[in-house]
Scaffold this motif. Structure first.
Motif, PDB file in Angstrom:
ATOM      1  N   THR A 103     -38.474  33.988  15.914  1.00 40.62           N
ATOM      2  CA  THR A 103     -37.568  33.002  16.534  1.00 40.62           C
ATOM      3  C   THR A 103     -36.276  32.766  15.754  1.00 40.62           C
ATOM      4  N   SER A 113     -31.945  29.536  13.307  1.00 41.53           N
ATOM      5  CA  SER A 113     -33.342  29.257  13.628  1.00 41.53           C
ATOM      6  C   SER A 113     -33.469  28.561  14.981  1.00 41.53           C
ATOM      7  N   GLU A 115     -36.287  27.405  15.984  1.00 41.42           N
ATOM      8  CA  GLU A 115     -37.173  26.275  15.691  1.00 41.42           C
ATOM      9  C   GLU A 115     -36.361  25.036  15.305  1.00 41.42           C
ATOM     10  N   GLU A 116     -35.343  25.233  14.443  1.00 41.48           N
ATOM     11  CA  GLU A 116     -34.462  24.121  14.074  1.00 41.48           C
ATOM     12  C   GLU A 116     -33.678  23.631  15.287  1.00 41.48           C
ATOM     13  N   SER A 120     -38.963  22.093  17.170  1.00 42.84           N
ATOM     14  CA  SER A 120     -40.389  22.319  16.906  1.00 42.84           C
ATOM     15  C   SER A 120     -40.730  23.797  17.019  1.00 42.84           C
ATOM     16  N   LYS A 121     -41.741  24.212  16.278  1.00 44.72           N
ATOM     17  CA  LYS A 121     -42.203  25.605  16.316  1.00 44.72           C
ATOM     18  C   LYS A 121     -42.826  25.909  17.675  1.00 44.72           C
ATOM     19  N   GLU A 122     -43.513  24.920  18.226  1.00 42.44           N
ATOM     20  CA  GLU A 122     -44.169  25.112  19.511  1.00 42.44           C
ATOM     21  C   GLU A 122     -43.167  25.484  20.602  1.00 42.44           C
ATOM     22  N   ALA A 124     -40.065  26.632  20.086  1.00 40.80           N
ATOM     23  CA  ALA A 124     -39.382  27.878  19.712  1.00 40.80           C
ATOM     24  C   ALA A 124     -40.204  29.102  20.064  1.00 40.80           C
ATOM     25  N   ASP A 125     -41.522  29.013  19.885  1.00 45.57           N
ATOM     26  CA  ASP A 125     -42.400  30.156  20.153  1.00 45.57           C
ATOM     27  C   ASP A 125     -42.343  30.612  21.610  1.00 45.57           C
TER      28      ASP A 125
END
Length: 263
Positions: A103, A113, A115-116, A120-122, A124-125
């Motif tokens: 990501t 990023s 995610e940034e 959240s990583k969720e 972004a994934d």
């Protein structure tokens, strides 16, 4: 001067001028009746045509109202086709490309990023291995934001506080402005898959107004506007879309222009 020294000096200068006090002064002036005297000069400086304005020039009470101006009906042509993705704004097509499996997106040689950017990583994934498109709006551009596709608005949320310049200098020397600036993230569902429209605040003024009241939107429908020059990032999940092969980096596009297609 080396790149690192130039980058450090640039960031120091921006930090010194990008505070709440200077932001308030700028905002108050552009909203005042005195600022309307600058509208003709503003138009001349940025080569803005009066032919597209929805109101007579003397009807704008302030520079701010002129900045968030609407256009005449049919001033922009929305490219037809259920699967055609349009530019949501007038702007410069700064970059586009792949979102890596971890990501990240590479803009002008600099990693950002997801995610940034999304918080959240969720989230972004969901876009890992997909595509991104970056559009920059200068002070000269029409600053209303429109829907790139028909779909259902499933979430809208804001992140960040301060904002740094998002022009080419800001992207290359700034502190990851695309993923750390104040931003308003909107996610849409189209054909049971999500895509994201990230509105990124620019220097001094963080105001991004979301005016859309509808849950379901049609392609080209107005969603909101920027109160200052800014950028938009479109994020699409893996296998969702293909970018128009005729696009060229650094070229201007108008809202409604074809920029891709849903597969």
């Amino acid at each position: 001067m080396t790149y690192l020294i130039k980058e450090k000096l640039y960031r120091i200068m921006i930090e010194l001028t990008n505070g709440p006090f200077t932001s308030k002064i700028l905002q108050k002036f552009t909203q005042s009746k005195w600022s309307r005297r600058l509208i003709p000069l503003y138009m001349k400086t940025y080569n803005i045509s009066s032919d597209e304005l929805s109101l007579p020039l003397d009807a704008y009470p302030s520079l701010q109202e002129f900045f968030i101006r609407k256009l005449k009906d049919n001033a922009r042509t929305i490219t037809e086709g259920e699967k055609t993705i349009i530019s949501p704004v007038d702007g410069v097509l700064e970059d586009w490309g792949n979102i890596t499996p971890d990501t990240q997106m590479l803009v002008k040689g600099k990693p950002y990023s997801i995610e940034e950017m999304l918080g959240s990583k969720e989230k972004a994934d969901e876009y890992a291995g997909g595509k991104f498109i970056l559009l920059y709006l200068s002070p000269a551009h029409y600053h209303r934001i429109h829907s790139p596709l028909a779909g259902k608005v499933v979430s809208t949320y804001s992140l960040g506080s301060k904002s740094y310049p998002v022009n080419r200098l800001g992207i290359s020397l700034g502190k990851s402005p695309l993923s750390k600036n104040f931003r308003l993230v909107s996610e849409f569902e189209n054909e049971e898959r999500k895509f994201a429209l990230v509105k990124i605040g620019a220097m001094f003024v963080n105001s991004i107004e979301w005016t859309c009241k509808n849950e379901n939107v049609i392609k080209g429908e107005e969603l909101g506007y920027f109160s200052f020059g800014s950028s938009v990032v479109l994020l699409f999940p893996k296998g969702y879309m293909e970018i128009d092969q005729n696009l060229k980096r650094g070229t201007p596009v108008l809202m409604g222009t074809n920029i891709g297609r849903v597969k």
